[in-house]
Design a protein around this motif. Structure first.
Motif, PDB file in Angstrom:
ATOM      1  N   ARG A 122      90.889  62.611 102.328  1.00 20.12           N
ATOM      2  CA  ARG A 122      90.975  62.998 100.920  1.00 20.12           C
ATOM      3  C   ARG A 122      89.583  63.131 100.322  1.00 20.12           C
ATOM      4  NH1 ARG A 122      94.267  58.266  98.412  1.00 20.12           N
ATOM      5  NH2 ARG A 122      92.866  57.108  99.785  1.00 20.12           N
ATOM      6  N   ASN A 123      89.520  63.677  99.140  1.00 19.92           N
ATOM      7  CA  ASN A 123      88.258  63.838  98.439  1.00 19.92           C
ATOM      8  C   ASN A 123      87.990  62.726  97.434  1.00 19.92           C
ATOM      9  OD1 ASN A 123      87.603  66.256  99.760  1.00 19.92           O
ATOM     10  ND2 ASN A 123      88.853  67.438  98.331  1.00 19.92           N
ATOM     11  N   SER A 124      88.969  61.868  97.199  1.00 17.01           N
ATOM     12  CA  SER A 124      88.793  60.798  96.219  1.00 17.01           C
ATOM     13  C   SER A 124      89.858  59.739  96.431  1.00 17.01           C
ATOM     14  CB  SER A 124      88.887  61.348  94.786  1.00 17.01           C
ATOM     15  OG  SER A 124      90.180  61.882  94.547  1.00 17.01           O
ATOM     16  N   PHE A 125      89.651  58.574  95.832  1.00 16.37           N
ATOM     17  CA  PHE A 125      90.669  57.539  95.764  1.00 16.37           C
ATOM     18  C   PHE A 125      90.339  56.624  94.595  1.00 16.37           C
ATOM     19  CE2 PHE A 125      87.461  55.458  98.378  1.00 16.37           C
ATOM     20  CZ  PHE A 125      87.460  54.157  97.888  1.00 16.37           C
ATOM     21  N   SER A 126      91.290  55.784  94.245  1.00 14.97           N
ATOM     22  CA  SER A 126      91.128  54.874  93.123  1.00 14.97           C
ATOM     23  C   SER A 126      90.814  53.480  93.641  1.00 14.97           C
ATOM     24  CB  SER A 126      92.399  54.834  92.268  1.00 14.97           C
ATOM     25  OG  SER A 126      92.308  53.825  91.286  1.00 14.97           O
ATOM     26  N   LYS A 127      89.927  52.783  92.957  1.00 16.88           N
ATOM     27  CA  LYS A 127      89.569  51.426  93.359  1.00 16.88           C
ATOM     28  C   LYS A 127      90.705  50.441  93.130  1.00 16.88           C
ATOM     29  CE  LYS A 127      84.613  51.972  92.433  1.00 16.88           C
ATOM     30  NZ  LYS A 127      83.448  51.506  91.631  1.00 16.88           N
ATOM     31  N   THR A 128      91.572  50.707  92.172  1.00 17.14           N
ATOM     32  CA  THR A 128      92.672  49.798  91.882  1.00 17.14           C
ATOM     33  C   THR A 128      93.952  50.150  92.628  1.00 17.14           C
ATOM     34  OG1 THR A 128      93.102  51.116  89.898  1.00 17.14           O
ATOM     35  CG2 THR A 128      91.812  49.114  89.629  1.00 17.14           C
ATOM     36  N   ASP A 129      94.030  51.337  93.199  1.00 18.80           N
ATOM     37  CA  ASP A 129      95.133  51.743  94.067  1.00 18.80           C
ATOM     38  C   ASP A 129      94.548  52.678  95.112  1.00 18.80           C
ATOM     39  OD1 ASP A 129      97.414  52.446  95.345  1.00 18.80           O
ATOM     40  OD2 ASP A 129      98.481  53.187  93.590  1.00 18.80           O
ATOM     41  N   HIS A 130      94.247  52.149  96.270  1.00 20.58           N
ATOM     42  CA  HIS A 130      93.519  52.913  97.279  1.00 20.58           C
ATOM     43  C   HIS A 130      94.301  54.097  97.819  1.00 20.58           C
ATOM     44  CE1 HIS A 130      91.018  49.040  98.192  1.00 20.58           C
ATOM     45  NE2 HIS A 130      90.672  49.618  97.067  1.00 20.58           N
ATOM     46  N   ASP A 131      95.620  54.091  97.694  1.00 22.42           N
ATOM     47  CA  ASP A 131      96.424  55.206  98.191  1.00 22.42           C
ATOM     48  C   ASP A 131      96.543  56.343  97.188  1.00 22.42           C
ATOM     49  OD1 ASP A 131      96.847  53.862 100.543  1.00 22.42           O
ATOM     50  OD2 ASP A 131      98.698  52.913  99.862  1.00 22.42           O
TER      51      ASP A 131
ATOM     52  N   GLY B  21      89.094 108.917  99.731  1.00 23.25           N
ATOM     53  CA  GLY B  21      88.858 109.687 100.936  1.00 23.25           C
ATOM     54  C   GLY B  21      87.867 109.061 101.897  1.00 23.25           C
ATOM     55  N   VAL B  22      87.462 107.820 101.687  1.00 26.90           N
ATOM     56  CA  VAL B  22      86.531 107.141 102.580  1.00 26.90           C
ATOM     57  C   VAL B  22      87.313 106.598 103.767  1.00 26.90           C
ATOM     58  CG1 VAL B  22      84.838 105.304 102.812  1.00 26.90           C
ATOM     59  CG2 VAL B  22      85.014 106.568 100.667  1.00 26.90           C
ATOM     60  N   ARG B  23      86.804 106.872 104.966  1.00 26.52           N
ATOM     61  CA  ARG B  23      87.501 106.470 106.193  1.00 26.52           C
ATOM     62  C   ARG B  23      86.922 105.149 106.709  1.00 26.52           C
ATOM     63  NH1 ARG B  23      88.966 110.169 111.480  1.00 26.52           N
ATOM     64  NH2 ARG B  23      89.253 108.462 112.976  1.00 26.52           N
ATOM     65  N   PHE B  24      87.858 104.237 107.090  1.00 26.41           N
ATOM     66  CA  PHE B  24      87.490 102.936 107.644  1.00 26.41           C
ATOM     67  C   PHE B  24      88.039 102.859 109.068  1.00 26.41           C
ATOM     68  CE2 PHE B  24      87.283 102.348 103.142  1.00 26.41           C
ATOM     69  CZ  PHE B  24      86.342 101.364 102.908  1.00 26.41           C
ATOM     70  N   ASN B  25      87.162 102.756 110.030  1.00 27.62           N
ATOM     71  CA  ASN B  25      87.546 102.634 111.430  1.00 27.62           C
ATOM     72  C   ASN B  25      87.481 101.178 111.874  1.00 27.62           C
ATOM     73  OD1 ASN B  25      88.097 105.355 112.147  1.00 27.62           O
ATOM     74  ND2 ASN B  25      85.904 105.787 112.176  1.00 27.62           N
ATOM     75  N   PHE B  26      88.334 100.869 112.871  1.00 28.98           N
ATOM     76  CA  PHE B  26      88.345  99.509 113.410  1.00 28.98           C
ATOM     77  C   PHE B  26      87.009  99.218 114.085  1.00 28.98           C
ATOM     78  CE2 PHE B  26      89.010  96.843 117.185  1.00 28.98           C
ATOM     79  CZ  PHE B  26      89.370  95.664 116.560  1.00 28.98           C
ATOM     80  N   LYS B  27      86.460  98.010 113.790  1.00 26.88           N
ATOM     81  CA  LYS B  27      85.168  97.638 114.350  1.00 26.88           C
ATOM     82  C   LYS B  27      85.290  96.498 115.353  1.00 26.88           C
ATOM     83  CE  LYS B  27      80.449  96.373 113.037  1.00 26.88           C
ATOM     84  NZ  LYS B  27      79.537  96.010 111.922  1.00 26.88           N
ATOM     85  N   HIS B  28      85.893  95.361 114.948  1.00 30.37           N
ATOM     86  CA  HIS B  28      86.013  94.232 115.859  1.00 30.37           C
ATOM     87  C   HIS B  28      87.039  93.252 115.311  1.00 30.37           C
ATOM     88  CE1 HIS B  28      83.805  91.539 113.129  1.00 30.37           C
ATOM     89  NE2 HIS B  28      83.014  92.588 112.891  1.00 30.37           N
ATOM     90  N   TYR B  29      87.378  92.262 116.134  1.00 35.44           N
ATOM     91  CA  TYR B  29      88.262  91.173 115.730  1.00 35.44           C
ATOM     92  C   TYR B  29      87.422  90.002 115.224  1.00 35.44           C
ATOM     93  CZ  TYR B  29      92.259  93.447 117.959  1.00 35.44           C
ATOM     94  OH  TYR B  29      93.251  94.317 118.282  1.00 35.44           O
ATOM     95  N   SER B  30      88.003  89.247 114.314  1.00 31.90           N
ATOM     96  CA  SER B  30      87.316  88.099 113.733  1.00 31.90           C
ATOM     97  C   SER B  30      88.265  86.906 113.693  1.00 31.90           C
ATOM     98  CB  SER B  30      86.822  88.422 112.313  1.00 31.90           C
ATOM     99  OG  SER B  30      86.243  87.280 111.709  1.00 31.90           O
ATOM    100  N   THR B  31      87.726  85.737 114.015  1.00 33.65           N
ATOM    101  CA  THR B  31      88.505  84.496 114.009  1.00 33.65           C
ATOM    102  C   THR B  31      87.917  83.550 112.974  1.00 33.65           C
ATOM    103  OG1 THR B  31      89.002  84.746 116.361  1.00 33.65           O
ATOM    104  CG2 THR B  31      89.324  82.564 115.386  1.00 33.65           C
ATOM    105  N   ARG B  32      88.783  82.990 112.149  1.00 33.86           N
ATOM    106  CA  ARG B  32      88.348  82.070 111.110  1.00 33.86           C
ATOM    107  C   ARG B  32      89.134  80.767 111.218  1.00 33.86           C
ATOM    108  NH1 ARG B  32      88.164  86.052 105.745  1.00 33.86           N
ATOM    109  NH2 ARG B  32      86.813  87.661 106.672  1.00 33.86           N
ATOM    110  N   HIS B  33      88.442  79.687 110.947  1.00 31.10           N
ATOM    111  CA  HIS B  33      89.047  78.352 110.981  1.00 31.10           C
ATOM    112  C   HIS B  33      88.865  77.718 109.606  1.00 31.10           C
ATOM    113  CE1 HIS B  33      89.206  78.586 115.405  1.00 31.10           C
ATOM    114  NE2 HIS B  33      87.980  79.116 115.315  1.00 31.10           N
ATOM    115  N   ASP B  34      89.970  77.238 109.047  1.00 33.03           N
ATOM    116  CA  ASP B  34      89.849  76.532 107.771  1.00 33.03           C
ATOM    117  C   ASP B  34      89.518  75.069 108.027  1.00 33.03           C
ATOM    118  OD1 ASP B  34      92.190  75.425 108.667  1.00 33.03           O
ATOM    119  OD2 ASP B  34      93.485  76.385 107.192  1.00 33.03           O
ATOM    120  N   ARG B  35      89.325  74.304 106.964  1.00 29.37           N
ATOM    121  CA  ARG B  35      88.898  72.906 107.112  1.00 29.37           C
ATOM    122  C   ARG B  35      89.991  72.003 107.657  1.00 29.37           C
ATOM    123  NH1 ARG B  35      88.535  70.649 100.877  1.00 29.37           N
ATOM    124  NH2 ARG B  35      90.565  71.409 100.153  1.00 29.37           N
ATOM    125  N   TYR B  36      91.232  72.508 107.723  1.00 30.90           N
ATOM    126  CA  TYR B  36      92.329  71.721 108.267  1.00 30.90           C
ATOM    127  C   TYR B  36      92.623  72.064 109.720  1.00 30.90           C
ATOM    128  CZ  TYR B  36      92.929  71.182 103.249  1.00 30.90           C
ATOM    129  OH  TYR B  36      92.713  70.937 101.922  1.00 30.90           O
TER     130      TYR B  36
END
Length: 549
Positions: A261-270, A394-409
């Motif tokens: 977690r990003n925080s907790f309480s001193k009087t209730d740790h959960d 009318g702008v054309r977009f061609n496939f360039k590459h694959y990309s992999t992303r990982h979130d913080r979880y």
């Protein structure tokens, strides 16, 4: 070992003046608790000491007290001597508030309350009170019983801990240069145990200097260098022992309490600090609280759970995994707050249920304005053969590459990256293919996410699905309204996640029983059980009067 618990036993008493109406809530509570097998209610108990109060009686007392908005242990104990229905449930026994609070916070009560929801769901299934075998899921934030200014932030702890480790490392280098520390690695001083070892080595060096100074002459021209060194080492020892080590130990304890977690309480740790919907000052003040997840059907609470994270997205999968009655339902219904790629993937692969869960932009994409907006990627021209996009300019977009992303979880997403061609059909389109900074425009396309979005759209388009999903707002939302505004439980009354689960479970179970009693009336199964009990009791009373006459 429990005290005697026998309901409906014939007794010769002098005064039976008090009676309770047949349509009183106290009968619903008593009958439902008595319908649970004694083996489930009793559990394990001590074989020595004074016999404990029976868990069935304790559960009845707490359920009725919560139905009357009484949550204090002292006030519940007071009701046992002043409130007629409470005296009826307790069989005119009294107990201290310590006994009530200890049972309410016990592990046995936690298990018993969870099993109450299982038996109540079985009762609903028998009487056909489950709506379309659909499970409606939603969450709300409940404020914890903790000081709202007792916050500990993870970013602050990380910053100060890193600063402390740098100071300890600099001190270690100084002691190494003076040959005070010899057999200790630099990585060891990053922890409180390493600092304790460092302080011990400094103390050993100070003792050695004491012996050297004792053998020196009393008067040394220019002063004794050993005394100067000893004085400096004593200051360093005091800094390590009284400053560095306690702070390092405190930061380590804080890191262990965060649990992701990003925080907790001193009087209730959960408890975690999160934004509540009730914000009278409109200053976005964070308060310690819990995220309560509830599963309902026909406005009855089927199950519930508590989570420390403020968002609902990461609670759906663990909530369904702990749901013991999930096999009794065919459809899972939730709002757009649960519509994420991770949830769609997990529910599709492991649960095998019909999902009526829209994503965040579902309602927006159904509008005519969105469908006719040329700037949206969904409205661009796409060529499957050559795998390129053509935007509204009318702008054309061609496939360039694959990309992999990982979130913080730890969840992984796969993207297809398309880039605008450097040379378009004309100079105007070539200029439009660049960003204001002069780079080529790019777009990211997630095929898996688009697939799940199409699945969600198809599932929500049928008439049956629309009817079931339309029931969501009037099925699960009133539960939170009754919890907070009718019963006034905007803030829990116990500390610790396990105890808070008991507190909320008692309240939700009371709401179930009250709703069931009001809706079903004399035709309910509990009413039939009560009538049979009263007929049998009346027979024994008449037989007893004849016998004693």
């Amino acid at each position: 070992m429990y005290q005697n618990y026998t309901t409906g036993q014939t007794a010769l008493v002098l005064n039976l003046d008090f009676t309770i109406p047949q349509n009183h809530l106290v009968h619903a509570i008593s009958q439902f608790v008595d319908s649970i097998p004694l083996a489930v209610l009793e559990g394990e108990s001590s074989a020595t000491g004074r016999p404990a109060y029976h868990p069935a009686r304790m559960l009845k007392i707490l359920l009725f007290a919560y139905s009357r908005k009484v949550f204090s242990g002292r006030k519940i104990a007071q009701m046992l001597t002043e409130n007629l229905p409470m005296m009826y449930l307790a069989d005119q026994q009294t107990m201290s508030y310590h006994t009530i609070n200890n049972f309410r916070a016990s592990k046995h009560a936690n298990q018993l309350i969870k099993k109450c929801f299982l038996y109540f769901n079985h009762l609903l299934q028998e009487e056909g009170l489950v709506y379309e075998h659909a499970l409606f899921i939603d969450g709300t934030k409940v404020e914890a019983d903790a000081n709202k200014y007792s916050f500990v932030w993870r970013k602050v702890v990380d910053r100060f801990q890193a600063k402390l480790q740098d100071e300890a490392l600099a001190l270690y280098q100084e002691l190494v240069e003076e040959e005070v520390v010899k057999a200790m690695a630099a990585e060891e001083v990053q922890s409180s145990q390493g600092l304790n070892q460092l302080a011990n080595e400094v103390a050993v060096e100070v003792e050695r200097l004491d012996q050297v100074i004792a053998n020196e002459l009393k008067a040394i021209p220019g002063g004794s260098k050993q005394k100067q060194k000893r004085r400096r080492l004593k200051k360093l020892f005091h800094r390590i022992r009284c400053d560095y080590q306690p702070r390092a130990q405190k930061y380590e304890e804080y890191q262990a309490l965060f649990k992701g977690r990003n925080s907790f309480s001193k009087t209730d740790h959960d408890a975690t600090f999160m934004r509540m919907k009730e914000d009278p000052m409109l200053n976005v003040q964070l308060k310690p609280g819990y995220n309560l997840q509830v599963a309902t059907s026909n406005q009855y609470v089927i199950d519930y759970a508590l989570y420390p994270n403020p968002t609902d997205t990461r609670t759906l999968v663990p909530f369904l995994k702990q749901l013991a009655v999930l096999g009794d339902f065919d459809t899972i219904v939730a709002d757009a707050g649960y519509g994420s790629e991770y949830n769609y993937a997990e529910l599709t692969d492991h649960f095998g249920k019909q999902l009526l869960i829209p994503y965040t932009t579902y309602e927006k994409e159904q509008k005519r304005k969105y469908r006719h907006d040329p700037t949206k990627l969904d409205n661009w021209y796409y060529d499957e053969t050559e795998d390129y996009y053509l935007d509204h300019q009318g702008v054309r977009f061609n496939f360039k590459h694959y990309s992999t992303r990982h979130d913080r979880y730890g969840f992984t997403r796969q993207f297809k990256v398309y880039e605008a061609d450097e040379f378009q059909l004309n100079a105007a389109k070539t200029a439009l293919a660049k960003t204001p900074s002069g780079r080529q425009r790019q777009l990211n396309y997630n095929p898996t996410w688009q697939y799940f979005k199409a699945q969600a759209q198809a599932a929500l388009q049928s008439k049956t699905s629309k009817r079931i999903y339309g029931q969501r707002k009037i099925d699960v939302e009133p539960v939170f309204g009754h919890l907070k505004h009718v019963f006034g439980m905007r803030r829990v009354h116990l500390r610790g996640q396990a105890k808070v689960e008991n507190d909320l479970g008692l309240m939700l179970m009371t709401m179930n029983l009250k709703k069931y009693w009001q809706r079903s009336g004399p035709n309910s199964q509990l009413w039939r059980v009560e009538r049979s009990k009263k007929q049998l009791k009346h027979f024994f009373q008449c037989f007893g009067c004849f016998f004693f006459a």
